[in-house]
Scaffold this active site. Structure first.
Site, PDB file in Angstrom:
ATOM      1  N   SER A   1       0.877  -1.181   0.000  1.00  0.00           N
ATOM      2  CA  SER A   1       0.000   0.000   0.000  1.00  0.00           C
ATOM      3  C   SER A   1       0.905   1.220   0.000  1.00  0.00           C
ATOM      4  O   SER A   1       2.086   1.129   0.373  1.00  0.00           O
ATOM      5  CB  SER A   1      -0.843  -0.015   1.284  1.00  0.00           C
TER       6      SER A   1
ATOM      7  N   TYR B   1      -2.975  -1.009  10.514  1.00  0.00           N
ATOM      8  CA  TYR B   1      -2.861  -1.208   9.060  1.00  0.00           C
ATOM      9  C   TYR B   1      -1.528  -0.649   8.544  1.00  0.00           C
ATOM     10  O   TYR B   1      -0.800  -1.331   7.801  1.00  0.00           O
ATOM     11  CB  TYR B   1      -4.036  -0.516   8.359  1.00  0.00           C
TER      12      TYR B   1
END
Ligand code: NAD
Length: 279
Positions: free
Chosen positions: A164, A177
């Protein structure tokens, strides 16, 4: 502005991955689904992993077999060691081997740090980071065992970690996350260093904002989308196919000399767009 994925691109008819065997985790939704379909279109046989949603997984299998390659769905939780071991063992039994592992499965459990439970922290680390370790390890064992088959690929195998932009961009309210994706970056680089002598290529893809269920609230109203676009210099939210095509390229021999890289597929999100006018 930009049309849909179908409007803006011609089908990728070049079968760059003919004869290769790929496994995609979390392949019944979003980026994983588009990736599994793109790999099949590029000529690979594909295992469609899912943890819930058998019907969606079967729909993906049907799309893939429509390209004249083999596919089947396999239920497994990527954070469960026994289930990952069994999943790769079955693939080797059914397809003979594995050439491409796309460790894509991931989730969010968002909370302010003062509110975040240990369970929320642990779940995200277990799936997003430990899950990628387990999938990479099982694929690497088979790649090392088999070695290079020159008629299939120049490398002995490819591991592609779905990371990401939050591999490098801090994200308040999402410490679990962001930490998992930061960890994925170092997992990927260390494995790349360790496995390159075996002719195994390990790389990551770092999506920016892609229209999928994981981040629906960030794009599903005009106001949310307008706010999101302020973070994207290229001026459009990404489609799952943007990421899927990058995975196909990364898995193919076109990028055979690319090792230990994160390819950001983010419309420029990692360029700190706020500095275009400020700073
Ligand atoms: P998604 O929610 O549509 O897909 C996630 C998939 O992972 C689903 O199929 C889900 O069932 C599966 N999954 C969750 N836990 C699992 C488990 N324990 N075992 C097996 N599968 C499991 O979201 P997405 O956007 O397609 O996300 C795919 C990957 O892309 C994730 O790793 C996510 O972090 C990453 N990513 C997405 C974006 C984005 O903007 N959508 C941006 C950056 C990174």
């Amino acid at each position: 502005m930009a049309g849909s994925a179908e409007q803006r691109r011609a089908p990728l008819d070049v079968r760059l991955l003919e004869g290769q065997k790929a496994l995609v985790t979390g392949a019944n939704s979003g980026i994983g689904k588009a990736t599994a379909i793109a790999l099949g279109r590029a000529g690979a046989d594909v295992v469609v992993n899912y943890v819930a949603g058998a019907q969606e997984a079967e729909e993906v299998v049907a799309r893939i077999t429509g390209f004249g390659v083999r596919a089947y769905a396999h239920e497994a939780d990527v954070s469960d060691e026994d289930q990952v071991v069994a999943m790769v063992a079955r693939m080797v039994e059914e397809f003979g081997t594995i050439d491409i592992m796309v460790a894509n499965a991931g989730l969010q459990r968002d909370a302010a740090v003062t509110e975040m439970t240990l369970a929320q922290w642990q779940k995200v680390i277990d799936v997003n980071l430990t899950g990628q370790f387990l999938c990479a390890r099982e694929a690497a064992k088979e790649f090392v065992r088999r070695g290079v088959v020159p008629e299939v690929s120049r490398s002995a195998g490819k591991i592609i970690c779905m990371s990401s932009v939050h591999q490098i961009v801090p994200w308040a309210g999402h410490v679990n996350y962001a930490s998992s994706k930061g960890g994925v970056g170092m997992l990927m680089q260390t494995l790349a260093q360790e496995l390159a002598p075996h002719r195994i290529r390990v790389n990551a893809i770092g999506p920016g904002a892609i229209r999928t269920p994981i981040n629906r609230s960030a794009w599903d109203t005009p106001q949310a989308e307008a706010e999101l676009l302020e973070l994207i210099p290229y001026g459009r939210v990404g489609d799952p196919e943007d990421v899927a095509d990058a995975v196909v390229a990364m898995a193919s021999d076109l990028l055979d000399y690319v090792i230990g890289c994160t390819l950001y597929v983010d419309g420029g999100m990692t360029l700190f767009p706020g500095f275009a006018t400020g700073g």
